[in-house]
Motif scaffolding. Structure first.
Motif, short mmCIF file in Angstrom:
data_model
loop_
_atom_site.label_atom_id
_atom_site.label_comp_id
_atom_site.label_asym_id
_atom_site.label_seq_id
_atom_site.Cartn_x
_atom_site.Cartn_y
_atom_site.Cartn_z
N ILE A 138 0.84 -1.20 0.00
CA ILE A 138 0.00 0.00 0.00
C ILE A 138 0.87 1.25 0.00
N PHE A 139 1.96 1.23 0.77
CA PHE A 139 2.87 2.37 0.81
C PHE A 139 3.44 2.67 -0.57
N LEU A 140 3.89 1.62 -1.28
CA LEU A 140 4.44 1.82 -2.62
C LEU A 140 3.35 2.24 -3.61
N LEU A 142 0.64 4.05 -2.86
CA LEU A 142 0.37 5.47 -2.60
C LEU A 142 1.46 6.35 -3.19
N LYS A 143 2.69 5.89 -3.08
CA LYS A 143 3.80 6.65 -3.67
C LYS A 143 3.64 6.75 -5.18
N GLN A 144 3.27 5.66 -5.81
CA GLN A 144 3.06 5.67 -7.25
C GLN A 144 1.88 6.56 -7.63
N LEU A 145 0.83 6.55 -6.81
CA LEU A 145 -0.33 7.39 -7.09
C LEU A 145 0.02 8.87 -6.98
N VAL A 146 0.75 9.24 -5.95
CA VAL A 146 1.12 10.65 -5.76
C VAL A 146 1.98 11.14 -6.91
N GLU A 147 2.91 10.31 -7.37
CA GLU A 147 3.80 10.72 -8.46
C GLU A 147 3.06 10.81 -9.79
N SER A 148 2.08 9.94 -10.01
CA SER A 148 1.37 9.95 -11.30
C SER A 148 0.28 11.01 -11.36
N GLN A 149 -0.35 11.34 -10.22
CA GLN A 149 -1.46 12.28 -10.20
C GLN A 149 -1.07 13.67 -9.68
N ALA A 150 0.17 13.83 -9.25
CA ALA A 150 0.64 15.12 -8.73
C ALA A 150 -0.28 15.63 -7.61
N LEU A 151 -0.48 14.81 -6.60
CA LEU A 151 -1.36 15.15 -5.50
C LEU A 151 -0.63 16.01 -4.48
N GLN A 152 -1.39 16.89 -3.82
CA GLN A 152 -0.82 17.74 -2.78
C GLN A 152 -0.68 16.99 -1.46
N HIS A 153 -1.61 16.13 -1.19
CA HIS A 153 -1.59 15.38 0.06
C HIS A 153 -2.34 14.08 -0.14
N CYS A 154 -1.89 13.04 0.53
CA CYS A 154 -2.52 11.73 0.41
C CYS A 154 -2.31 10.97 1.70
N ARG A 155 -3.36 10.32 2.18
CA ARG A 155 -3.27 9.52 3.39
C ARG A 155 -4.12 8.26 3.24
N LEU A 156 -3.75 7.25 4.00
CA LEU A 156 -4.48 6.00 3.98
C LEU A 156 -5.71 6.12 4.88
N TRP A 157 -6.90 5.93 4.30
CA TRP A 157 -8.13 6.00 5.07
C TRP A 157 -8.47 4.66 5.70
N GLY A 158 -8.30 3.56 4.95
CA GLY A 158 -8.59 2.25 5.50
C GLY A 158 -8.89 1.25 4.41
N LYS A 159 -9.52 0.17 4.82
CA LYS A 159 -9.84 -0.94 3.92
C LYS A 159 -11.26 -1.40 4.18
N ILE A 160 -12.05 -1.45 3.13
CA ILE A 160 -13.42 -1.97 3.20
C ILE A 160 -13.41 -3.38 2.63
N LEU A 161 -13.78 -4.34 3.45
CA LEU A 161 -13.74 -5.73 3.04
C LEU A 161 -14.92 -6.05 2.15
N GLY A 162 -14.73 -7.02 1.27
CA GLY A 162 -15.78 -7.46 0.36
C GLY A 162 -15.74 -8.96 0.19
N THR A 163 -16.79 -9.51 -0.39
CA THR A 163 -16.87 -10.95 -0.57
C THR A 163 -15.95 -11.43 -1.69
N GLU A 164 -15.86 -10.68 -2.79
CA GLU A 164 -15.01 -11.08 -3.90
C GLU A 164 -13.71 -10.30 -3.93
N SER A 165 -13.74 -9.03 -3.63
CA SER A 165 -12.54 -8.20 -3.58
C SER A 165 -12.74 -7.11 -2.55
N SER A 166 -11.65 -6.57 -2.07
CA SER A 166 -11.69 -5.53 -1.05
C SER A 166 -11.23 -4.21 -1.65
N TYR A 167 -11.49 -3.12 -0.92
CA TYR A 167 -11.18 -1.78 -1.41
C TYR A 167 -10.28 -1.08 -0.40
N ILE A 168 -9.12 -0.66 -0.89
CA ILE A 168 -8.22 0.19 -0.11
C ILE A 168 -8.56 1.64 -0.46
#
Length: 363
Positions: A138-140, A142-168
């Motif tokens: 997840i750390f890597l 987020l790093k890739q996301l910040v570099e590709s989208q030129a974000l000002q700030h980014c933080r990990l909110w959490g993880k929502i579990l699912g039956t087939e796939s989960s969402y970070i």
């Protein structure tokens, strides 16, 4: 006396040639080929190519012909190499460890994403987390996301579990161009989600605030006007910086549970806060460091767990009686006696009928 065998010189040449040809055309039990066809192919190849010093290379020609035939046969029987799930996962994770060459020349600046490894350490102390390997991915990411989208700030909110796939889920602040920045200095907050399949490790970033185009918006608006579904009303929470002591109880349960990460070394322990209203929401504080995270199914506490209804009482047995009791099969002797008695009854009945007919005739 035994008859002496005829010498090879006195044998019929045609018979000898036929016998030799039959011998050379016997198929091998290993290769299912015969010497006659192989020699024919070798001679045809020699006549077609006419190599220099054919006598010296005839063994190589024979070897090449065998290798070509057997190679094709083996290729049809050889199992194709299958890529395992671990190899596919490694190829996908390889992109996370790739660092562009331009980044090596850039100067170190303040990063827009948090130190997820440090957050994972404190969450691990609190008994919450996703594991070190997943936190590193997840750390890597987020790093890739910040570099590709030129974000000002980014933080990990959490993880929502699912039956087939989960969402970070990550929270990010994205600032538009300089022209818009002059008009309004407020940054536009956008929610960015990363859907992650835990079984395969694939992740895809989805920006929920990106516009899909005017045509797609018009189509969506038209569909919404036609369907007009009943949307649930959004829940409005308390204002920011509201004291936790003002939160209402839930089904005679306090809204928050507070504990220490360790009772042995309290001077280095972190304070852990767990939400009872939203199971999976946690917050920690250690000296001047604090963070909150959500890891759960996205379901609110409803006062109790699911308890299925009790099954109905079993019905009483049907009363037993002769009308529903199955009778035993008769033996052959009993069947014969029954048959004879029926024949006697039938004969006596016929006699009675004949007597009645004679009496009517006499009258």
């Amino acid at each position: 006396m035994e008859r002496p065998e005829r010498s090879r010189a006195h044998r019929d040449p045609s018979v000898e040639a036929a016998s030799l040809k039959a011998f050379m055309m016997k198929n091998s039990t290993d290769s299912n080929m015969n010497l006659y066809d192989h020699f024919t192919q070798v001679l045809l190849k020699v006549m077609d190519e006419r190599p220099h010093n054919a006598l010296d290379v005839i063994e190589d020609i024979s070897h090449d012909l065998k290798q070509a035939i057997f190679g094709d046969q083996k290729s049809t029987l050889r199992d194709t190499s299958q890529v395992t799930a671990a190899e596919l996962l490694a190829k996908q994770h390889r992109l996370l460890f790739h660092r562009p060459e331009e980044a090596d020349q850039e100067e170190e600046v303040e990063t827009a994403f948090p130190n997820v490894s440090e957050i994972g350490f404190y969450l691990e102390q609190a008994g919450v987390g996703l594991g070190r390997e997943e936190m590193q991915r997840i750390f890597l990411s987020l790093k890739q996301l910040v570099e590709s989208q030129a974000l000002q700030h980014c933080r990990l909110w959490g993880k929502i579990l699912g039956t087939e796939s989960s969402y970070i889920v990550a929270e990010a602040d994205h600032q538009e161009g300089e022209e818009e920045e002059e008009e309004s200095t407020d940054e536009e907050e956008k929610e960015i989600e990363m859907s992650q399949n835990d079984s395969e490790g694939r992740c895809t970033w989805v920006n929920m605030a990106v516009k899909q185009g005017e045509n797609s918006n018009e189509e969506l608006e038209a569909e919404e006007d036609e369907e007009e579904p009943d949307e649930p009303e959004p829940e409005i929470g308390p204002p920011l910086l509201t004291p936790l002591s003002q939160d209402a109880e839930i089904f005679n349960t306090p809204p928050w549970s507070l504990r220490m990460s360790s009772n042995l070394t309290c001077q280095h322990a972190a304070a852990v806060l767990r939400s009872n209203l939203w199971p999976g929401a946690y917050a920690y504080a250690c000296e001047k460091k604090f963070e909150n995270i959500y890891i759960g199914w996205g379901v609110k506490y409803n006062g109790g767990g699911y308890s299925p209804s009790a099954p109905p009482l079993p019905q009483n047995e049907y009363p037993s009686g002769p009308e529903i009791t199955e009778s035993a099969d008769p033996s052959p002797e009993e069947e014969q006696e029954l048959k004879e008695s029926l024949e006697e009854q039938q004969a006596s009945q016929e006699d009675v009928d004949d007597t009645d007919e004679h009496e009517e005739e006499d009258d």
